[in-house]
Design an enzyme around this catalytic site. Structure first.
Site, PDB file in Angstrom:
ATOM      1  N   HIS A  42      18.683  -5.806  43.691  1.00  0.00           N
ATOM      2  CA  HIS A  42      19.006  -4.238  43.937  1.00  0.00           C
ATOM      3  C   HIS A  42      18.343  -3.040  43.299  1.00  0.00           C
ATOM      4  O   HIS A  42      18.765  -2.498  42.165  1.00  0.00           O
ATOM      5  CB  HIS A  42      20.809  -4.345  42.825  1.00  0.00           C
ATOM      6  CG  HIS A  42      21.516  -5.553  43.455  1.00  0.00           C
ATOM      7  ND1 HIS A  42      22.565  -5.628  44.494  1.00  0.00           N
ATOM      8  CD2 HIS A  42      21.737  -6.622  42.942  1.00  0.00           C
ATOM      9  CE1 HIS A  42      23.438  -6.543  44.285  1.00  0.00           C
ATOM     10  NE2 HIS A  42      23.076  -7.432  43.504  1.00  0.00           N
ATOM     11  N   ASN A 115      29.888  -6.770  44.293  1.00  0.00           N
ATOM     12  CA  ASN A 115      29.137  -5.964  45.850  1.00  0.00           C
ATOM     13  C   ASN A 115      30.697  -6.141  46.355  1.00  0.00           C
ATOM     14  O   ASN A 115      31.679  -5.617  45.872  1.00  0.00           O
ATOM     15  CB  ASN A 115      28.970  -7.692  46.057  1.00  0.00           C
ATOM     16  CG  ASN A 115      26.973  -7.230  45.431  1.00  0.00           C
ATOM     17  OD1 ASN A 115      26.287  -7.320  45.248  1.00  0.00           O
ATOM     18  ND2 ASN A 115      26.943  -9.317  46.107  1.00  0.00           N
ATOM     19  N   TYR A 329      20.830 -12.858  34.084  1.00  0.00           N
ATOM     20  CA  TYR A 329      20.733 -11.359  33.602  1.00  0.00           C
ATOM     21  C   TYR A 329      20.173 -10.684  32.427  1.00  0.00           C
ATOM     22  O   TYR A 329      19.142  -9.929  32.581  1.00  0.00           O
ATOM     23  CB  TYR A 329      22.068 -10.830  33.558  1.00  0.00           C
ATOM     24  CG  TYR A 329      22.962 -10.732  35.618  1.00  0.00           C
ATOM     25  CD1 TYR A 329      22.917 -11.900  35.478  1.00  0.00           C
ATOM     26  CD2 TYR A 329      22.735  -9.634  35.148  1.00  0.00           C
ATOM     27  CE1 TYR A 329      23.360 -12.042  37.054  1.00  0.00           C
ATOM     28  CE2 TYR A 329      23.323  -9.322  37.353  1.00  0.00           C
ATOM     29  CZ  TYR A 329      23.591  -9.759  37.685  1.00  0.00           C
ATOM     30  OH  TYR A 329      24.128 -10.211  39.001  1.00  0.00           O
TER      31      TYR A 329
HETATM   32 FE1  HDD Z   1      23.347 -10.573  40.704  1.00  0.00          FE
HETATM   33  C1  HDD Z   1      21.725  -7.883  40.107  1.00  0.00           C
HETATM   34  C2  HDD Z   1      25.610  -8.914  41.944  1.00  0.00           C
HETATM   35  C3  HDD Z   1      24.376 -13.460  42.266  1.00  0.00           C
HETATM   36  C4  HDD Z   1      20.944 -12.655  39.392  1.00  0.00           C
HETATM   37  N1  HDD Z   1      23.524  -8.743  40.339  1.00  0.00           N
HETATM   38  C5  HDD Z   1      23.059  -7.579  40.466  1.00  0.00           C
HETATM   39  C6  HDD Z   1      23.619  -6.623  40.238  1.00  0.00           C
HETATM   40  C7  HDD Z   1      24.440  -6.823  41.026  1.00  0.00           C
HETATM   41  C8  HDD Z   1      24.152  -8.467  41.241  1.00  0.00           C
HETATM   42  C9  HDD Z   1      25.360  -5.593  41.819  1.00  0.00           C
HETATM   43  C10 HDD Z   1      23.006  -5.183  40.327  1.00  0.00           C
HETATM   44  C11 HDD Z   1      22.906  -4.830  38.468  1.00  0.00           C
HETATM   45  C12 HDD Z   1      22.297  -3.492  38.539  1.00  0.00           C
HETATM   46  O1  HDD Z   1      23.144  -2.897  39.626  1.00  0.00           O
HETATM   47  O2  HDD Z   1      21.007  -3.473  37.375  1.00  0.00           O
HETATM   48  N2  HDD Z   1      24.697 -10.703  41.821  1.00  0.00           N
HETATM   49  C13 HDD Z   1      25.759 -10.181  41.871  1.00  0.00           C
HETATM   50  C14 HDD Z   1      27.065 -11.015  42.385  1.00  0.00           C
HETATM   51  C15 HDD Z   1      26.443 -11.907  42.701  1.00  0.00           C
HETATM   52  C16 HDD Z   1      25.297 -12.307  41.883  1.00  0.00           C
HETATM   53  C17 HDD Z   1      27.814 -10.147  43.350  1.00  0.00           C
HETATM   54  C18 HDD Z   1      27.439 -13.213  43.150  1.00  0.00           C
HETATM   55  C19 HDD Z   1      28.776 -13.588  43.167  1.00  0.00           C
HETATM   56  N3  HDD Z   1      23.076 -12.922  40.613  1.00  0.00           N
HETATM   57  C20 HDD Z   1      24.563 -14.049  41.536  1.00  0.00           C
HETATM   58  C21 HDD Z   1      22.804 -14.317  40.670  1.00  0.00           C
HETATM   59  C22 HDD Z   1      22.212 -14.777  39.746  1.00  0.00           C
HETATM   60  C23 HDD Z   1      21.946 -12.980  40.006  1.00  0.00           C
HETATM   61  C24 HDD Z   1      24.049 -16.232  40.911  1.00  0.00           C
HETATM   62  C25 HDD Z   1      21.304 -15.042  39.299  1.00  0.00           C
HETATM   63  C26 HDD Z   1      21.320 -16.809  39.251  1.00  0.00           C
HETATM   64  N4  HDD Z   1      20.787 -10.224  39.908  1.00  0.00           N
HETATM   65  C27 HDD Z   1      20.479 -11.729  39.252  1.00  0.00           C
HETATM   66  C28 HDD Z   1      19.617 -10.985  38.468  1.00  0.00           C
HETATM   67  C29 HDD Z   1      19.357  -9.195  38.638  1.00  0.00           C
HETATM   68  C30 HDD Z   1      21.029  -9.161  39.703  1.00  0.00           C
HETATM   69  C31 HDD Z   1      18.233 -11.108  38.917  1.00  0.00           C
HETATM   70  C32 HDD Z   1      18.419  -8.260  39.406  1.00  0.00           C
HETATM   71  C33 HDD Z   1      18.195  -6.982  38.569  1.00  0.00           C
HETATM   72  C34 HDD Z   1      19.567  -6.856  36.845  1.00  0.00           C
HETATM   73  O3  HDD Z   1      19.733  -8.621  37.538  1.00  0.00           O
HETATM   74  O4  HDD Z   1      19.349  -6.222  36.754  1.00  0.00           O
HETATM   75  O5  HDD Z   1      19.264 -11.149  37.515  1.00  0.00           O
END
Ligand code: HDD
Length: 618
Positions: A42, A115, A329
Site C-alpha cells: 500500500h 480493502n 502493523y
Molecule cells: Fe495489511 C498495510 C489492508 C492483511 C500487514 N493493509 C495495509 C493497508 C491497508 C491494508 C488498507 C494500508 C494502510 C495505509 O494506508 O497506511 N491488510 C489489509 C487487509 C487485509 C490485510 C484488508 C486482510 C484482511 N496486512 C494483512 C496481513 C498482514 C498485513 C495478514 C500481516 C500479517 N498491512 C500490513 C503491513 C502494512 C499493511 C505490512 C504495510 C504498511 C503498513 O502496514 O503501514 O503491516
C-alpha cells in the site's frame, strides 16, 4: 474541475504558504530527514479528510461513540491505496485497493483498515510473508510486470486453493477501478460489537459509494496508465478541490454467534463473505470527504494505520489472520516512522498470544469463488476470463499454468475452458479438493456481487465529457449540450487538434482546453461528436480524432453524434451498429437540447456492453 488550492484552508494550522502555493508544515521538510521508508504494501496512495455522520443511535448493538446518537459527527481521514505496488508506479495496475479509515473518536482513534474487496488471499497470517514475497517484484532482477506479478505469484496462488476466491475478485474489473471515489470498501474481518450491557454481536463493515461502483476495462486502463499515470490520485484531489465531495454509506451486517455457527462457512475465514442474501446490510451512517491534505508528506506518508487501534464498543474476533495483523502493523510502523518522528505505535498489550484453531469449514475453498463467478453478468465473466488469460500468458513455467487451470475447473468448467482456449491448452482434470463433502452453500448466486447492482446516485456528476471541436463546428448545438451537461454536474472539455480558439461556422469562438494529442479518448467518460461539414472533414483526416472516437467506442462509453458528425462514426467502423446500440445517440443539430437528457441518462449508465460484442475494433 479546478485544481487551485485554497490558502484559507490552511488557517489554524502551523502551515506556511510558500511561493507557487507550496506549503510547509513539517519543520524538517526538505531536510536530511525528509525520507522515510516506503510501506512494504500500500505504498502509493491518497489521503482525504472529512467526517462520519451517524444516521441514528445504534446503542442496542454498540457503545462505540461514533454510533452513539443520531447526527453525531466524527472526524475521519481515509487513505486509498494500491495494495501491492511500489511508490512511483502507475495508478492503473490490476490490484486490490486499500480503503483505510481513521475515525478520530472522542475515545481515541479507531482504524478500520480495509480493502475494496471483501476477502483476502490467505486464511492464516503465517502465510503472509510468502504472499508479500510473491506479490513483490521478482527477487533476482527486481522487475515486476506492474499490472500483475510474475511466476512466483501464480506459483503461490495455484498451490494455495484458499486464494481462489480472492483471485476471482482480483481478476474482475473491481481490480481496475474507475476512481478511488467509485470503489466499495470492506472491513473484511468479522468484528464484534459490544453494547453498554456487555452483550455482543458479530459484524461486518461495508462502505458503499454514492458515486456508484465503477471500473475501467483492461485496454482502457493500460492506455490511461500512459496518458495519466496519476489518474486516481488526481481524480480524488480534483473532485474534492472543486467541491464535489465523495460520499460513502456505511452499512453493517449484524449476526449472532449462534447464527454464525449454523453457516456453511466459518465467519473467521477471510476467504469467505457473508452473502447479503443471508444477512442483509443495515445502513448506519455516511462518510463525507471534504478536505485534501495540506501537506502530502505529513498527512499521507507519515500517517500510520494500525489494526490494533480500536475504541470501546468494537472488538476483535480471534481470526488466525487478524492476530497476525495486530503484530505486523505495529512492527512496520516502528520501522517506518518511529525513527523519524518519534511516534510510538500503540502497544499490543491486549494480545495474550491466543491461538485460534481453524474449523473444518476452512477446508472448503471453492464454493464462494463459484458464487462470485456465477453472480457476474456475461460481460463481467468474459473480463474475468480475459484477465486470467492475459496473466497466465505471462507465466513462463507451463506446470504453473496447468495447475492454475486445474484449480479453476473447481470454480467453473466454463471459465477454465475459456481461459485454456486462449492459452492453447486443454482443460486439465480438476485439482483434488481438500474436502469432498462440504456443507451445501446457502446462497449460490448473489446479484449484489455484480457491478450492475451498484450504479450509485450521483448520475453524471464529475464525469468527464469530451466535445470534439474543429474550425467550422456548429456552435449552437454544442452550447446547449454544454449547458445541459454542466447543469447536471458533468465536467465538459472541448477537445481540439490543439488547445486554443477554434472559430465556429457562425463565427463564435470556442476555446479547446484539451488537445487530442495529449488527452486521448481514454481519459473521458463520454463523447460528443459535433456537426459542421468542414469540421467533420478536418476531423476525418486527423488520426488522433479517429483513434479518440474508436477508443471511446471500444470501451463501451456513450457517444452522441450530431448531424454530419455521424459520418465520423461510420468512418470509425460503427456503421453496422450505430442505429441499434443504446450507447450511441444520433440527433440533428436542431434537436440537441431535446437529446441532452437521454445522453445524460446514458452516460450515468457508465458503460454499454452492446458495443462489446459488436465492436469492429475490439
Ligand atoms: Fe495489511 C498495510 C489492508 C492483511 C500487514 N493493509 C495495509 C493497508 C491497508 C491494508 C488498507 C494500508 C494502510 C495505509 O494506508 O497506511 N491488510 C489489509 C487487509 C487485509 C490485510 C484488508 C486482510 C484482511 N496486512 C494483512 C496481513 C498482514 C498485513 C495478514 C500481516 C500479517 N498491512 C500490513 C503491513 C502494512 C499493511 C505490512 C504495510 C504498511 C503498513 O502496514 O503501514 O503491516
Amino acid at each position: 474541475m479546478a485544481t487551485k488550492r485554497n490558502p484559507a484552508r490552511l488557517s489554524g494550522t502551523s502551515a506556511t504558504v510558500l511561493p507557487f502555493g507550496r506549503v510547509r508544515v513539517d519543520p524538517s521538510d526538505h531536510s536530511d530527514h525528509k525520507r522515510i521508508p516506503e510501506r512494504i504494501l500500500h505504498a502509493p496512495g491518497s489521503v482525504a479528510h472529512g467526517y462520519f455522520e451517524a444516521y441514528d443511535a445504534f446503542a442496542q448493538y454498540t457503545r462505540a461513540v461514533p454510533f452513539a446518537e443520531k447526527g453525531k459527527r466524527t472526524p475521519v481521514s481515509a487513505r486509498f491505496t494500491k495494495g501491492a505496488s511500489e511508490r512511483g508506479l502507475k495508478d492503473m495496475a490490476r490490484d486490490a485497493r486499500g480503503f483505510a479509515v481513521k475515525f478520530r473518536t472522542d475515545e481515541g482513534n479507531w482504524d478500520l483498515v480495509g480493502n475494496n474487496m471483501p476477502v483476502f488471499f490467505i486464511q492464516d497470517a503465517m502465510k503472509f510473508p510468502d504472499l508479500v514475497y510473491d506479490l513483490k517484484p521478482a527477487p533476482h532482477h527486481g522487475i515486476s510486470r506492474a499490472e500483475s506479478p510474475h511466476d512466483t505469484f501464480w506459483d503461490f496462488v495455484s498451490l494455495m486453493p484458499e486464494s481462489t476466491h480472492m483471485l476471482m475478485w482480483v481478476m474482475s474489473d473491481r481490480a481496475i477501478p474507475r476512481s478511488y471515489r467509485m470503489m466499495q470498501g470492506f472491513g473484511v474481518h468479522t468484528f464484534r460489537l459490544i453494547n453498554e450491557q456487555g452483550e455482543s454481536v458479530f459484524c461486518k463493515f461495508h462502505w458503499k459509494p454514492l458515486q456508484g461502483t465503477h471500473s475501467l476495462v483492461w485496454d482502457e486502463a493500460v492506455k490511461i496508465a500512459d496518458a495519466d499515470p496519476d489518474f486516481h490520485r488526481r481524480d480524488l484531489w480534483e473532485a474534492i478541490e472543486s467541491g464535489e465531495f465523495p460520499e460513502w454509506e456505511l452499512g453493517l451486517q449484524i449476526f449472532t454467534e449462534e447464527q454464525a455457527q449454523g453457516f456453511s462457512f466459518d465467519v473467521l475465514d477471510l476467504t469467505k463473505i457473508v452473502p447479503e442474501e443471508l444477512v442483509p446490510i443495515t445502513p448506519v451512517g455516511r462518510m463525507v470527504l471534504n478536505r485534501n491534505p495540506d501537506h502530502f508528506f505529513a498527512e499521507t506518508e507519515q500517517v500510520a494505520f494500525c489494526k490494533s487501534h480500536m475504541v470501546p464498543g468494537i472488538d476483535f474476533c480471534h481470526h488466525p489472520l487478524l492476530t497476525g495483523r495486530r503484530h505486523s502493523y505495529a512492527d512496520t510502523q516502528i520501522a517506518r516512522i518511529a525513527g523519524k518522528a518519534g511516534v510510538e505505535p500503540f502497544p499490543d498489550t491486549n494480545d495474550q498470544d491466543r491461538v485460534c484453531g481453524k474449523s473444518e469449514k476452512f477446508a472448503e475453498h471453492y464454493a464462494q469463488a463459484a458464487l462470485f463467478y456465477n453472480s457476474q453478468s456475461a460481460v463481467e465473466k468474459a473480463h474475468i476470463a480475459a484477465a486470467f488469460r492475459l496473466e497466465l500468458r505471462g507465466v513462463g513455467v507451463p506446470a504453473i499454468r496447468e495447475r492454475m487451470l486445474s484449480s479453476l475447473v473447481n470454480v467453473s468448467r466454463e471459465l477454465a475452458a475459456d481461459v485454456a482456449s486462449g492459452l492453447g491448452m486443454q482443460v486439465p482434470d480438476a485439482m483434488p479438493k481438500a474436502i469432498t463433502d462440504p456443507e451445501p452453500a446457502e446462497v449460490t448466486v448473489s446479484p449484489a456481487l455484480s457491478l450492475k447492482a451498484l450504479p450509485g446516485q450521483r448520475g453524471v456528476r464529475t464525469r468527464q465529457i469530451a466535445v470534439l471541436v474543429e474550425q467550422g463546428v456548429h456552435h449552437a448545438p454544442l452550447a446547449s449540450i454544454h449547458r445541459a451537461l454542466t447543469d447536471a454536474g458533468a465536467v465538459v472539455h472541448f477537445v481540439g487538434s490543439r488547445v486554443g480558439v477554434f472559430v465556429a461556422s457562425s463565427g463564435e469562438e470556442i476555446e479547446a482546453d484539451r488537445s487530442m494529442e495529449s488527452s486521448p479518448g481514454v481519459l473521458f467518460d463520454a463523447l460528443v461528436v459535433p456537426d459542421g461539414s468542414d469540421a467533420v472533414q478536418a476531423l476525418a483526416g486527423n488520426g488522433h480524432a479517429m483513434a479518440f472516437i474508436k477508443d471511446i467506442f471500444r470501451h463501451c462509453k456513450t457517444i452522441l453524434a450530431l448531424g454530419a458528425g455521424r459520418e465520423l462514426l461510420k468512418m470509425a467502423g460503427m456503421g453496422p451498429v450505430m442505429n441499434e446500440d443504446d450507447g450511441i445517440l444520433l440527433a440533428e443539430s436542431a434537436n440537441a437540447a431535446e437529446v441532452a437528457p437521454a445522453f445524460i441518462t446514458a452516460v450515468s449508465g457508465h458503460r454499454h456492453s452492446y458495443h462489446e460484442s459488436t465492436s469492429p475494433t475490439k
